[in-house]
Every structure is written in structure tokens, then in C-alpha cells.
Design a protein around this motif. Structure first.
Motif, short mmCIF file in Angstrom:
data_model
loop_
_atom_site.label_atom_id
_atom_site.label_comp_id
_atom_site.label_asym_id
_atom_site.label_seq_id
_atom_site.Cartn_x
_atom_site.Cartn_y
_atom_site.Cartn_z
N ALA A 35 -3.23 3.56 -5.97
CA ALA A 35 -1.94 4.09 -5.13
C ALA A 35 -1.26 5.11 -6.16
O ALA A 35 -0.50 6.02 -5.89
CB ALA A 35 -0.97 3.17 -5.06
N ASP A 60 -5.89 1.12 -1.00
CA ASP A 60 -4.92 0.25 -2.20
C ASP A 60 -4.33 -1.10 -1.42
O ASP A 60 -3.63 -1.81 -2.20
CB ASP A 60 -3.85 1.09 -2.68
N SER A 61 -4.59 -1.25 -0.25
CA SER A 61 -4.00 -2.44 0.30
C SER A 61 -4.14 -3.85 -0.59
O SER A 61 -5.20 -4.09 -1.11
CB SER A 61 -4.66 -2.82 1.72
N THR A 62 -2.98 -4.47 -0.80
CA THR A 62 -2.81 -5.51 -1.39
C THR A 62 -2.00 -6.59 -0.71
O THR A 62 -1.24 -6.42 0.21
CB THR A 62 -1.69 -4.89 -2.59
N CYS A 93 -2.85 -4.46 6.03
CA CYS A 93 -4.49 -4.55 5.47
C CYS A 93 -5.50 -4.32 6.55
O CYS A 93 -6.60 -3.88 6.27
CB CYS A 93 -4.66 -5.53 4.24
N ALA A 100 -5.97 1.20 4.56
CA ALA A 100 -5.57 2.10 3.15
C ALA A 100 -6.35 1.53 1.91
O ALA A 100 -6.52 0.21 1.70
CB ALA A 100 -4.21 1.74 2.81
N HIS A 135 -5.75 -7.17 -5.03
CA HIS A 135 -6.05 -5.89 -4.08
C HIS A 135 -7.37 -6.48 -3.13
O HIS A 135 -8.28 -7.14 -3.54
CB HIS A 135 -6.82 -5.00 -5.07
N HIS A 167 0.73 -1.11 -0.04
CA HIS A 167 0.05 0.11 0.04
C HIS A 167 0.87 1.20 -0.14
O HIS A 167 2.29 1.26 0.10
CB HIS A 167 -0.91 0.10 1.02
N HIS A 168 0.39 2.26 0.01
CA HIS A 168 0.96 3.50 -0.26
C HIS A 168 1.66 4.28 0.84
O HIS A 168 2.24 5.36 0.64
CB HIS A 168 0.18 4.63 -1.23
#
Ligand code: ZN
Length: 235
Positions: free
Chosen positions: A92, A167-169, A184, A165, A159, A69-70
Motif C-alpha cells: 500500500a 494490498d487487501s488485508t 477483499c 486490491a 494480507h 486496503h488503499h
């Protein structure tokens, strides 16, 4: 510090247990076609420590850098990983473009904390993490995906989003039985947290899977499947 072997071809550069250091675990998936680094480290200095550990362990040179994530502590080391393709969720990109345009310096960090004291924890850790801004850059991903992407090394990024967040991956290494969760299931960062926010145990539980042996969250010790199940049942 050296790399710790977790399972199969997954190695970990353990994070700092001191929460004020904000130094997450960085993972390395070794592959003869080029290793995969999962998260960049919180600073160029941190990234250089991991690079030295990868070289000392004799693992293949990194070719891909995946962002879970960013958030700064997962991406600020990216400018010290030359020659890698940066993989991240498509959401992101605008977030990191905005971060990249900010005039980062120790003075800017101090001013921001004065304006919003809730940034103190994060921004003081950033000031400690970065000793020089020469050559520093926040780098958005150069290879993005919407739902899921399998890298040529067999590493699968997916994803999951969530409150921590958008964009959590999560990163799965099927042949090694490892799932890297980033942050995440953690609550949102301190300056965005409300009193109702807690860990997202439902999200964490949805990721447990009998084909996996290890669950690795970025700011906790790795958990074997049985312990992860027990922790979630108890929570
Ligand atoms: Zn985070």
C-alpha cells in the motif's frame, strides 16, 4: 449516528447502504491499551463522525488505525485521526504515496472525470464526501507487514490480496470471533473492471472458519457464520 455493538469488543459504525455514497463500515476494537480503528472513513468528516461516536460510547482512545486496503473510501479519513499509528500492507505504501502526490481538489476531480468517464462514480462520490481540502492529506501506512502482524491488542492483520486490491488485508479479532474482510472478495473497482470480473467467492470461502462467528464486509451487512456459509454455498 452511533456505534453498534457486534460481538465481544468489536463495535461498528455502519456504512451507508446507498452505493453512490461509497461510505464503508468502520470498525472499532476496544482495548484499554488503546483501541484499534479498522479503516479510516472516506473523508475527514466521516472520520470525525466516527471519533465522536467512539467518545460518546466511552470507548478507549484509538491508538492504531488499520487499512484493509488503499482505496480512497477506506483511507481518506486518516488525516482526521491524530496520534494513531497507521498499519497497512507494505504494497500500500507506493500506491498511497502516488495518491498523496495528486493535486486533489473539486476542479481536479472534474477534470479527471472528463478525461476518463469511468472514474465518474468514484470521483463524484469523493467530491460529495470532501467539503474542504484544507488540511486534507492522503497518508501511507507507517507500520507495514508482508504477511501477518499481531498488534499488541491481540488483533491480527493478514494480507490476502486478490483482484479487488493488491494490498487487501483481513483483520481478525480472535477473542470476539470476528473477521473484518474489507472489500477483499469484491470485484475490482468500476474503472478497472472487465466483463469477466465478479465477486471472488473462492477467496471469501477460504476465509470462513469455525472459530469465527461474524464476517464483516465493508459495504454489506455483517453475516453470522451460518449465513455466510449459506450465501457462499448458494453462490
Ligand atoms: Zn475497495
Amino acid at each position: 449516528m452511533t456505534l453498534r455493538h457486534l460481538a465481544g469488543r468489536v463495535w461498528l459504525f455502519p456504512g451507508d447502504p446507498d452505493p453512490f455514497a461509497v461510505r464503508p463500515t468502520v470498525a472499532v476494537v476496544a482495548d484499554d491499551g488503546g483501541s484499534v480503528i479498522v479503516d479510516a472513513g472516506q473523508s475527514p468528516a466521516h472520520a470525525r463522525e466516527v471519533r465522536a461516536a467512539v467518545a460518546a460510547a466511552g470507548l478507549p482512545q484509538p491508538r492504531w488505525l488499520v487499512y484493509t486496503h488503499h482505496h480512497w473510501d477506506h483511507v481518506w479519513g486518516a488525516c482526521a485521526w491524530p496520534g494513531v499509528e497507521i498499519v497497512g500492507h507494505e504494497s500500500a505504501v507506493p500506491l498511497l504515496r502516488a495518491e498523496a502526490s495528486r493535486p486533489w481538489s473539486h476542479r481536479y476531480l472534474r477534470e479527471q472525470v472528463r478525461e476518463n468517464p469511468r472514474l465518474g462514480h468514484s470521483f463524484r462520490a469523493r467530491a460529495l464526501a470532501v467539503d474542504s481540502w484544507d488540511g486534507f492529506a492522503v497518508l501511507p501506512p507507517t507500520r507495514t507487514f508482508a504477511e501477518e502482524l499481531t498488534l499488541p491488542t491481540g488483533v491480527v492483520v493478514r494480507h490476502v490480496g486478490g483482484r479487488h486490491a493488491p494490498d487487501s488485508t483481513v483483520v481478525r479479532v480472535p477473542d470476539s470471533g470476528v473477521l473484518l474482510l474489507g472489500d477483499c472478495w469484491y470485484p475490482p473497482p468500476a474503472h478497472l473492471r472487465t466483463p469477466e470480473d465478479g465477486p471472488d467467492l473462492a477467496l471469501a470461502a477460504s476465509l470462513l472458519d469455525d472459530d469465527l462467528a461474524w464476517f464483516v464486509s465493508a459495504h454489506d451487512e455483517p453475516l453470522p457464520l451460518a449465513e455466510a456459509r449459506a450465501a457462499l454455498a448458494g453462490g
